[in-house]
Design an enzyme around this catalytic site. Structure first.
Site, PDB file in Angstrom:
ATOM      1  N   ASN A  87     -39.781  30.098  -4.501  1.00 54.09           N
ATOM      2  CA  ASN A  87     -40.395  28.993  -3.757  1.00 54.09           C
ATOM      3  C   ASN A  87     -39.838  27.675  -4.301  1.00 54.09           C
ATOM      4  OD1 ASN A  87     -41.979  30.806  -2.308  1.00 54.09           O
ATOM      5  ND2 ASN A  87     -43.635  30.742  -3.809  1.00 54.09           N
ATOM      6  N   VAL A  96     -45.820  26.023  -9.583  1.00 60.12           N
ATOM      7  CA  VAL A  96     -45.432  25.861 -10.990  1.00 60.12           C
ATOM      8  C   VAL A  96     -43.984  25.374 -11.030  1.00 60.12           C
ATOM      9  CG1 VAL A  96     -45.097  27.015 -13.197  1.00 60.12           C
ATOM     10  CG2 VAL A  96     -47.035  27.659 -11.743  1.00 60.12           C
ATOM     11  N   HIS A 100     -38.866  30.131 -11.179  1.00 59.58           N
ATOM     12  CA  HIS A 100     -39.280  31.525 -11.351  1.00 59.58           C
ATOM     13  C   HIS A 100     -38.918  32.298 -10.099  1.00 59.58           C
ATOM     14  CE1 HIS A 100     -42.611  29.107  -9.782  1.00 59.58           C
ATOM     15  NE2 HIS A 100     -42.957  30.163  -9.078  1.00 59.58           N
TER      16      HIS A 100
HETATM   17  P1  AMP Z   1     -45.217  29.478  -7.057  1.00 60.75           P
HETATM   18  O1  AMP Z   1     -46.222  29.259  -5.979  1.00 60.75           O
HETATM   19  O2  AMP Z   1     -43.935  30.086  -6.575  1.00 60.75           O
HETATM   20  O3  AMP Z   1     -45.008  28.245  -7.927  1.00 60.75           O
HETATM   21  O4  AMP Z   1     -45.827  30.613  -7.967  1.00 60.75           O
HETATM   22  C1  AMP Z   1     -46.515  30.395  -9.148  1.00 60.75           C
HETATM   23  C2  AMP Z   1     -47.079  31.733  -9.549  1.00 60.75           C
HETATM   24  O5  AMP Z   1     -47.429  31.662 -10.922  1.00 60.75           O
HETATM   25  C3  AMP Z   1     -48.338  32.151  -8.782  1.00 60.75           C
HETATM   26  O6  AMP Z   1     -48.078  33.387  -8.134  1.00 60.75           O
HETATM   27  C4  AMP Z   1     -49.400  32.259  -9.874  1.00 60.75           C
HETATM   28  O7  AMP Z   1     -50.265  33.343  -9.649  1.00 60.75           O
HETATM   29  C5  AMP Z   1     -48.566  32.462 -11.118  1.00 60.75           C
HETATM   30  N1  AMP Z   1     -49.138  32.013 -12.382  1.00 60.75           N
HETATM   31  C6  AMP Z   1     -49.657  30.794 -12.666  1.00 60.75           C
HETATM   32  N2  AMP Z   1     -50.043  30.732 -13.947  1.00 60.75           N
HETATM   33  C7  AMP Z   1     -49.749  31.932 -14.502  1.00 60.75           C
HETATM   34  C8  AMP Z   1     -49.908  32.495 -15.798  1.00 60.75           C
HETATM   35  N3  AMP Z   1     -50.463  31.809 -16.802  1.00 60.75           N
HETATM   36  N4  AMP Z   1     -49.485  33.766 -16.008  1.00 60.75           N
HETATM   37  C9  AMP Z   1     -48.937  34.472 -15.001  1.00 60.75           C
HETATM   38  N5  AMP Z   1     -48.756  33.996 -13.755  1.00 60.75           N
HETATM   39  C10 AMP Z   1     -49.158  32.756 -13.509  1.00 60.75           C
END
Ligand code: AMP
Ligand code: ZN
Length: 112
Positions: A87, A96, A100
């Site tokens: 994303n 985030v 990733h």
């Molecule tokens: P995005 O929307 O692509 O930025 O995805 C961020 C992802 O990070 C989401 O699917 C969240 O569930 C995941 N996420 C956020 N904080 C954590 C964490 N501490 N450990 C594992 N996954 C996380």
């Protein structure tokens, strides 16, 4: 990056269920899984987003995809396959801001 949750996971300051690690990459379970297997593969070095990636970031980001290959093989998914998603930016659903790769497998993605 002090305020970055994924940097804190890389530094082992925030707990995570780690599934893969090498010198450049860490992969751990997403805390809100959207598929039976939902991992996040991150470069260890902070890169905020593909939207601002530089040429010098290409190796670290490419290594995330090599880690996906390794994970797919380790989990016996090389034949059935899996989905990788990155994303990018607000309208791309990025929440985030540490690059990733979502690794999704084992059935249909929820909410997709
Ligand atoms: P995005 O929307 O692509 O930025 O995805 C961020 C992802 O990070 C989401 O699917 C969240 O569930 C995941 N996420 C956020 N904080 C954590 C964490 N501490 N450990 C594992 N996954 C996380
Ligand atoms: Zn970070």
């Amino acid at each position: 990056m002090k305020d970055c949750v994924f940097c804190r996971i890389v530094a082992r300051e925030t707990p995570a269920d780690i599934e893969y690690e090498d010198d450049a990459v860490l992969a751990f379970k997403d805390i809100y899984p959207k598929a039976p297997i939902h991992l996040l593969i991150v470069p260890k070095r902070h890169i905020a987003s593909i939207i601002v990636m530089e040429r010098e970031d290409a190796e670290a980001i490419g290594r995330c995809f090599l880690a996906a290959r390794s994970l797919g093989e380790a989990k016996g998914l090389a034949e059935r396959g899996y989905r990788l998603r990155v994303n990018c930016g607000p309208e791309g659903g990025q929440v985030v801001y540490h690059v990733h790769v979502h690794f999704l497998a084992g059935g249909r993605e929820r909410g997709a």
